[in-house]
Design a protein around this motif. Structure first.
Motif, PDB file in Angstrom:
ATOM      1  N   PRO A   5       0.831  -0.896   0.096  1.00 30.87           N
ATOM      2  CA  PRO A   5      -0.439  -0.239   0.014  1.00 30.87           C
ATOM      3  C   PRO A   5       0.741   1.113   0.130  1.00 30.87           C
ATOM      4  N   TYR A   6      -0.129   2.095  -0.603  1.00 35.54           N
ATOM      5  CA  TYR A   6       1.319   3.610  -0.921  1.00 35.54           C
ATOM      6  C   TYR A   6       1.186   4.109   0.779  1.00 35.54           C
ATOM      7  N   VAL A   7       2.126   5.444   1.129  1.00 33.55           N
ATOM      8  CA  VAL A   7       1.908   5.627   2.345  1.00 33.55           C
ATOM      9  C   VAL A   7       1.779   7.102   1.698  1.00 33.55           C
ATOM     10  N   ALA A   8       1.326   8.067   2.088  1.00 31.70           N
ATOM     11  CA  ALA A   8       1.522   9.386   2.164  1.00 31.70           C
ATOM     12  C   ALA A   8       2.483  10.290   3.049  1.00 31.70           C
ATOM     13  N   PRO A   9       3.268  10.909   1.914  1.00 30.01           N
ATOM     14  CA  PRO A   9       4.398  11.400   2.907  1.00 30.01           C
ATOM     15  C   PRO A   9       3.630  11.758   4.648  1.00 30.01           C
ATOM     16  N   GLU A  10       4.516  12.301   5.375  1.00 28.84           N
ATOM     17  CA  GLU A  10       4.394  12.997   6.267  1.00 28.84           C
ATOM     18  C   GLU A  10       4.725  14.402   6.730  1.00 28.84           C
ATOM     19  N   SER A  11       5.988  14.487   6.078  1.00 28.29           N
ATOM     20  CA  SER A  11       6.708  15.380   6.284  1.00 28.29           C
ATOM     21  C   SER A  11       7.110  16.265   5.001  1.00 28.29           C
TER      22      SER A  11
ATOM     23  N   ILE B 195     -10.090  -2.503 -11.173  1.00 27.24           N
ATOM     24  CA  ILE B 195      -9.130  -1.775 -11.314  1.00 27.24           C
ATOM     25  C   ILE B 195      -7.914  -1.300 -10.292  1.00 27.24           C
ATOM     26  N   LYS B 196      -7.225  -1.086 -10.653  1.00 24.49           N
ATOM     27  CA  LYS B 196      -5.840  -0.437  -9.766  1.00 24.49           C
ATOM     28  C   LYS B 196      -5.559   1.557 -10.390  1.00 24.49           C
ATOM     29  N   LEU B 197      -4.630   1.221  -9.491  1.00 27.05           N
ATOM     30  CA  LEU B 197      -4.359   2.587  -9.197  1.00 27.05           C
ATOM     31  C   LEU B 197      -2.865   3.145  -8.284  1.00 27.05           C
ATOM     32  N   TYR B 198      -2.029   3.129  -8.654  1.00 22.25           N
ATOM     33  CA  TYR B 198      -0.675   2.660  -8.041  1.00 22.25           C
ATOM     34  C   TYR B 198      -0.046   3.616  -8.572  1.00 22.25           C
ATOM     35  N   ILE B 199       0.991   4.300  -7.575  1.00 21.55           N
ATOM     36  CA  ILE B 199       2.015   5.571  -7.504  1.00 21.55           C
ATOM     37  C   ILE B 199       3.818   4.685  -7.938  1.00 21.55           C
ATOM     38  N   TYR B 200       4.209   5.759  -7.842  1.00 23.94           N
ATOM     39  CA  TYR B 200       6.039   4.403  -7.986  1.00 23.94           C
ATOM     40  C   TYR B 200       6.836   4.818  -7.882  1.00 23.94           C
ATOM     41  N   ASP B 201       7.464   4.375  -6.350  1.00 17.50           N
ATOM     42  CA  ASP B 201       8.719   5.008  -5.557  1.00 17.50           C
ATOM     43  C   ASP B 201       9.518   5.756  -6.020  1.00 17.50           C
ATOM     44  N   ASP B 202      10.195   4.190  -7.459  1.00 16.54           N
ATOM     45  CA  ASP B 202      10.686   5.727  -8.718  1.00 16.54           C
ATOM     46  C   ASP B 202      10.594   5.633 -10.023  1.00 16.54           C
ATOM     47  N   ALA B 203      10.182   7.113 -10.014  1.00 16.23           N
ATOM     48  CA  ALA B 203       9.021   7.868 -10.747  1.00 16.23           C
ATOM     49  C   ALA B 203       9.478   7.885 -11.875  1.00 16.23           C
TER      50      ALA B 203
ATOM     51  N   SER C  67       9.373   2.030 -11.036  1.00 21.14           N
ATOM     52  CA  SER C  67       9.260   0.289 -10.303  1.00 21.14           C
ATOM     53  C   SER C  67       9.253   1.233  -8.992  1.00 21.14           C
ATOM     54  N   GLY C  68       9.091   0.045  -7.417  1.00 17.79           N
ATOM     55  CA  GLY C  68       8.632  -0.215  -6.665  1.00 17.79           C
ATOM     56  C   GLY C  68       7.028   0.625  -6.691  1.00 17.79           C
ATOM     57  N   ALA C  69       6.351  -0.090  -7.086  1.00 20.08           N
ATOM     58  CA  ALA C  69       5.106   0.251  -7.479  1.00 20.08           C
ATOM     59  C   ALA C  69       4.470   0.247  -5.896  1.00 20.08           C
ATOM     60  N   LYS C  70       3.157   1.166  -5.505  1.00 17.16           N
ATOM     61  CA  LYS C  70       2.577   1.050  -4.432  1.00 17.16           C
ATOM     62  C   LYS C  70       0.827   1.335  -4.527  1.00 17.16           C
ATOM     63  N   THR C  71       0.124   0.571  -4.451  1.00 14.63           N
ATOM     64  CA  THR C  71      -1.646   0.524  -3.957  1.00 14.63           C
ATOM     65  C   THR C  71      -1.739   1.492  -3.628  1.00 14.63           C
ATOM     66  N   ILE C  72      -2.801   2.370  -4.320  1.00 15.55           N
ATOM     67  CA  ILE C  72      -3.428   3.412  -3.783  1.00 15.55           C
ATOM     68  C   ILE C  72      -5.102   3.673  -3.638  1.00 15.55           C
TER      69      ILE C  72
ATOM     70  N   LEU D 204       9.380  14.433  -9.676  1.00 11.71           N
ATOM     71  CA  LEU D 204       8.341  14.107 -10.425  1.00 11.71           C
ATOM     72  C   LEU D 204       7.318  12.943  -9.908  1.00 11.71           C
ATOM     73  N   THR D 205       6.283  12.542 -10.219  1.00 13.22           N
ATOM     74  CA  THR D 205       5.210  11.603  -9.389  1.00 13.22           C
ATOM     75  C   THR D 205       5.258  10.986 -10.924  1.00 13.22           C
ATOM     76  N   THR D 206       4.773   9.664 -10.875  1.00  9.88           N
ATOM     77  CA  THR D 206       4.474   8.280 -11.596  1.00  9.88           C
ATOM     78  C   THR D 206       3.390   7.788 -11.468  1.00  9.88           C
ATOM     79  N   PHE D 207       2.431   7.712 -11.700  1.00  7.43           N
ATOM     80  CA  PHE D 207       1.455   6.671 -11.547  1.00  7.43           C
ATOM     81  C   PHE D 207       1.278   5.428 -12.507  1.00  7.43           C
ATOM     82  N   GLY D 208      -0.214   4.300 -11.943  1.00  8.92           N
ATOM     83  CA  GLY D 208      -0.345   3.525 -13.046  1.00  8.92           C
ATOM     84  C   GLY D 208      -1.084   2.698 -12.530  1.00  8.92           C
ATOM     85  N   TYR D 209      -2.327   2.668 -13.559  1.00 11.69           N
ATOM     86  CA  TYR D 209      -3.961   2.830 -13.693  1.00 11.69           C
ATOM     87  C   TYR D 209      -3.827   1.587 -14.741  1.00 11.69           C
ATOM     88  N   ASP D 210      -4.552   0.596 -13.679  1.00 11.34           N
ATOM     89  CA  ASP D 210      -5.084  -0.239 -14.820  1.00 11.34           C
ATOM     90  C   ASP D 210      -6.549  -0.342 -15.058  1.00 11.34           C
ATOM     91  N   GLU D 211      -6.840  -1.284 -15.623  1.00 15.03           N
ATOM     92  CA  GLU D 211      -8.509  -2.039 -15.622  1.00 15.03           C
ATOM     93  C   GLU D 211      -8.267  -2.786 -16.354  1.00 15.03           C
TER      94      GLU D 211
END
Length: 157
Positions: free
Chosen positions: A25-31, A49-57, A61-66, A85-92
């Protein structure tokens, strides 16, 4: 960003791939500098569906599920690290068709973004708007990372 569905003969394998791809799971930044993100996903009944964000944009790589859900309209909110830079992946997955896209953008600190998806006939669409000023909602330019069969096309420098 609009992506055309790709027919799949391996429905079971694709469904398994969708369920096995991203499990952390994706953990939002706290600071630090952050931006707010609201997500609205609208799909047809029975669509996985899946929406995820990558640790390495840059390398996707390093996908985390939103969001990871099927057949529902999803609304969620989270925070993003701003100024990078922020990179998302979206799958349906709908029946024997699938849609997979990766896209990037640069969130600005203290801005509020809304990511929308919508499933249409033979296509899925994703877009992000800057809703910091509700009286002046602006489209956000996205960098399409899914091109010519590549799931993570390199960034142009």
């Amino acid at each position: 960003m609009k992506k055309t569905y790709i027919p799949s003969l391996l429905v079971g394998g694709l469904a398994l791939a969708l369920s096995a791809c991203v499990t952390t799971p994706y953990v939002a930044p706290e600071s630090g500098a952050v931006a707010e993100l609201a997500v609205r996903i609208t799909t047809a009944k029975g669509t996985g569906i899946k929406l995820y964000i990558y640790d390495d944009a840059e390398t996707c790589s390093g996908a985390k599920t939103i969001i990871d859900d099927a057949g529902k309209t999803n609304i969620t909110a989270t925070k993003l690290a701003a100024g990078k830079l922020t990179t998302f992946g979206y799958d349906e997955l709908m029946g024997i068709s699938s849609c997979k896209v990766n896209f990037s953008f640069f969130p600005i600190a203290d801005h509020i973004y809304v990511l929308d998806t919508l499933t249409g006939r033979r296509a899925c669409t994703t877009r992000i708007v800057d809703a910091t000023d509700v009286n002046n909602v602006l489209p956000v330019p996205l960098i399409n990372r899914t091109m010519n069969g590549a799931r993570c096309a390199p960034l142009k420098k």
